[in-house]
Design a protein around this motif. Structure first.
Motif, PDB file in Angstrom:
ATOM      1  N   ALA A  41       0.851  -1.187   0.000  1.00 35.64           N
ATOM      2  CA  ALA A  41       0.000   0.000   0.000  1.00 35.64           C
ATOM      3  C   ALA A  41       0.885   1.235   0.000  1.00 35.64           C
ATOM      4  O   ALA A  41       1.934   1.256   0.639  1.00 35.64           O
ATOM      5  N   ALA A  44      -1.300   7.015  -3.894  1.00 36.06           N
ATOM      6  CA  ALA A  44      -1.479   6.897  -5.337  1.00 36.06           C
ATOM      7  C   ALA A  44      -0.756   8.049  -6.028  1.00 36.06           C
ATOM      8  O   ALA A  44      -0.676   9.158  -5.483  1.00 36.06           O
ATOM      9  N   PRO A  51       2.778   5.348 -13.538  1.00 35.88           N
ATOM     10  CA  PRO A  51       2.083   4.416 -12.634  1.00 35.88           C
ATOM     11  C   PRO A  51       3.020   3.830 -11.602  1.00 35.88           C
ATOM     12  O   PRO A  51       3.312   2.643 -11.594  1.00 35.88           O
ATOM     13  N   SER A  52       3.534   4.673 -10.757  1.00 33.17           N
ATOM     14  CA  SER A  52       4.404   4.218  -9.676  1.00 33.17           C
ATOM     15  C   SER A  52       3.923   4.824  -8.382  1.00 33.17           C
ATOM     16  O   SER A  52       3.692   6.032  -8.308  1.00 33.17           O
ATOM     17  N   ALA A  53       3.731   3.998  -7.377  1.00 34.66           N
ATOM     18  CA  ALA A  53       3.237   4.484  -6.092  1.00 34.66           C
ATOM     19  C   ALA A  53       4.366   4.965  -5.191  1.00 34.66           C
ATOM     20  O   ALA A  53       4.144   5.248  -4.034  1.00 34.66           O
ATOM     21  N   ARG A  72      -6.052   9.591  -2.682  1.00 38.18           N
ATOM     22  CA  ARG A  72      -6.292   8.187  -3.026  1.00 38.18           C
ATOM     23  C   ARG A  72      -5.156   7.314  -2.517  1.00 38.18           C
ATOM     24  O   ARG A  72      -3.988   7.704  -2.542  1.00 38.18           O
ATOM     25  N   SER A  74      -3.201   3.667  -3.037  1.00 41.31           N
ATOM     26  CA  SER A  74      -2.951   2.661  -4.065  1.00 41.31           C
ATOM     27  C   SER A  74      -2.593   1.335  -3.418  1.00 41.31           C
ATOM     28  O   SER A  74      -1.712   1.266  -2.556  1.00 41.31           O
ATOM     29  N   SER A  76      -1.253  -2.366  -4.481  1.00 44.35           N
ATOM     30  CA  SER A  76      -0.615  -3.076  -5.586  1.00 44.35           C
ATOM     31  C   SER A  76      -0.493  -4.559  -5.247  1.00 44.35           C
ATOM     32  O   SER A  76      -0.012  -4.920  -4.159  1.00 44.35           O
ATOM     33  N   ARG A 110      -3.419  -3.223  -9.783  1.00 46.19           N
ATOM     34  CA  ARG A 110      -3.341  -2.147  -8.799  1.00 46.19           C
ATOM     35  C   ARG A 110      -4.727  -1.542  -8.641  1.00 46.19           C
ATOM     36  O   ARG A 110      -5.386  -1.210  -9.632  1.00 46.19           O
ATOM     37  N   SER A 112      -7.123   1.519  -6.741  1.00 45.29           N
ATOM     38  CA  SER A 112      -7.052   2.863  -6.161  1.00 45.29           C
ATOM     39  C   SER A 112      -8.277   3.084  -5.287  1.00 45.29           C
ATOM     40  O   SER A 112      -9.416   2.896  -5.741  1.00 45.29           O
TER      41      SER A 112
END
Length: 331
Positions: A41, A44, A51-53, A72, A74, A76, A110, A112
């Motif tokens: 986790a 986001a 697209p990288s947390a 938000r 995220s 994964s 992933r 959100s």
């Protein structure tokens, strides 16, 4: 015979080739692929971001009382099976509201999860910290736990204040222990610094320069702490003073008294005082008895004085006789 020789030579060649080829085959064999990491986790990424947390290590939100903010989380899941994750917040009260408290994340996907932070209108300005806590394992999914820090700053006038309370000093073997409580009375997170000094009857006995304590005080938080004091004085009366400071002008101080005395000296002093008090009591009792009964020989002296004094109506002494004769002659 020649046939046998050729057969033996051929066998030796094949055996040698097998020995030489086996290590090469072992090296050429591909290693087992590492197991994929479990679910995780994180905040986001923002709109338009990759697209990288990992862009944000934590959530940071700032607003005035009454402000509503959105963000938000995220989740994964790179594994090959679905994961069910339960979510909750550790922020005070009902400031943070999640769109869903339980999320099922499919394999290699992933998800959100939106959430809303509402700052109460009566919230005190300052820093507030908490976390979004994700726990897996329900419904046959992978277990584990992850927590994403949430830092919330309520804008407005700030106040930095702290107090030092319940200071006490006690001995323990050859070491004294200073106990105290720090309380954050303001509305900002404080990193306190502590300075210690102690003064005895004959001068200073302890000086410690200010140093940062390994604690962070949230608004309204109190924490109990101790300070070790090796080799305190064995016989003295000491005033111990703690001074604590923090950013924003926060300042607090408190004092406690510590009396140190070896048990042998204390016991000897008590025995001497008890013996002196007992002797004084005996002397006073004797004097009181003499005052009541009279000193020895007092009755004998009193009797001799009474015998020497003429009794009333008895024989007059020589002066009375002369006075009487003179009176008779004049008459």
């Amino acid at each position: 015979m020649p046939f046998r020789t050729r057969t033996a030579v051929s066998g030796a060649i094949l055996a040698t080739a097998a020995v030489l080829l086996c290590p090469a085959a072992a090296v050429a064999r591909p290693a087992a692929a590492p197991a994929p990491p479990g679910w995780s986790a994180a905040p986001a990424p923002g709109d338009g971001a990759e697209p990288s947390a990992q862009d944000r290590p934590h959530f940071y939100l700032e607003g005035a009382p009454g402000t509503v903010m959105n963000d938000r989380l995220s989740l994964s899941n790179p594994t090959g099976r679905a994961v069910t994750v339960r979510l909750r917040s550790s922020l005070p009260g009902s400031w943070l509201t999640l769109a869903s408290k339980e999320v099922k994340v499919p394999p290699r996907t992933r998800a959100s999860v939106p959430f809303t932070v509402t700052v109460p209108r009566g919230a005190a300005p300052g820093d507030h910290s908490g976390a979004l806590i994700a726990t897996g394992g329900k419904g046959g999914g992978a277990g584990g736990r992850d927590a994403v820090p949430v830092h919330l700053r309520v804008t407005g006038p700030t106040l930095s204040a702290l107090t030092v309370e319940d200071v006490s000093v006690s001995g323990r073997g050859g070491t004294a222990v200073i106990r105290y409580t720090l309380v954050n009375r303001g509305n900002t997170v404080l990193a306190p610094r502590l300075a210690v000094r102690a003064d005895g009857l004959f001068g200073p006995v302890l000086r410690r320069a200010a140093r940062t304590l390994p604690v962070g005080l949230r608004p309204g938080q109190g924490v109990d702490l101790t300070e070790e004091w090796p080799d305190p004085p064995a016989l003295d009366r000491v005033d111990v003073r703690l001074t604590v400071t923090a950013g924003g002008g926060a300042h607090g101080a408190a004092t406690a008294t510590y009396t140190a005395a070896p048990w042998g000296a204390v016991t000897g002093t008590v025995l001497l005082l008890a013996a002196g008090a007992g002797g004084l009591a005996v002397v006073r009792r004797r004097r009181r008895a003499q005052a009541v009964n009279g000193a020895p020989g007092a009755d004998t002296a009193r009797t001799a004085a009474d015998e020497a004094r003429p009794c009333e109506g008895g024989r007059p002494d020589a002066a009375d006789q002369l006075a009487s004769t003179g009176s008779g002659a004049r008459s």
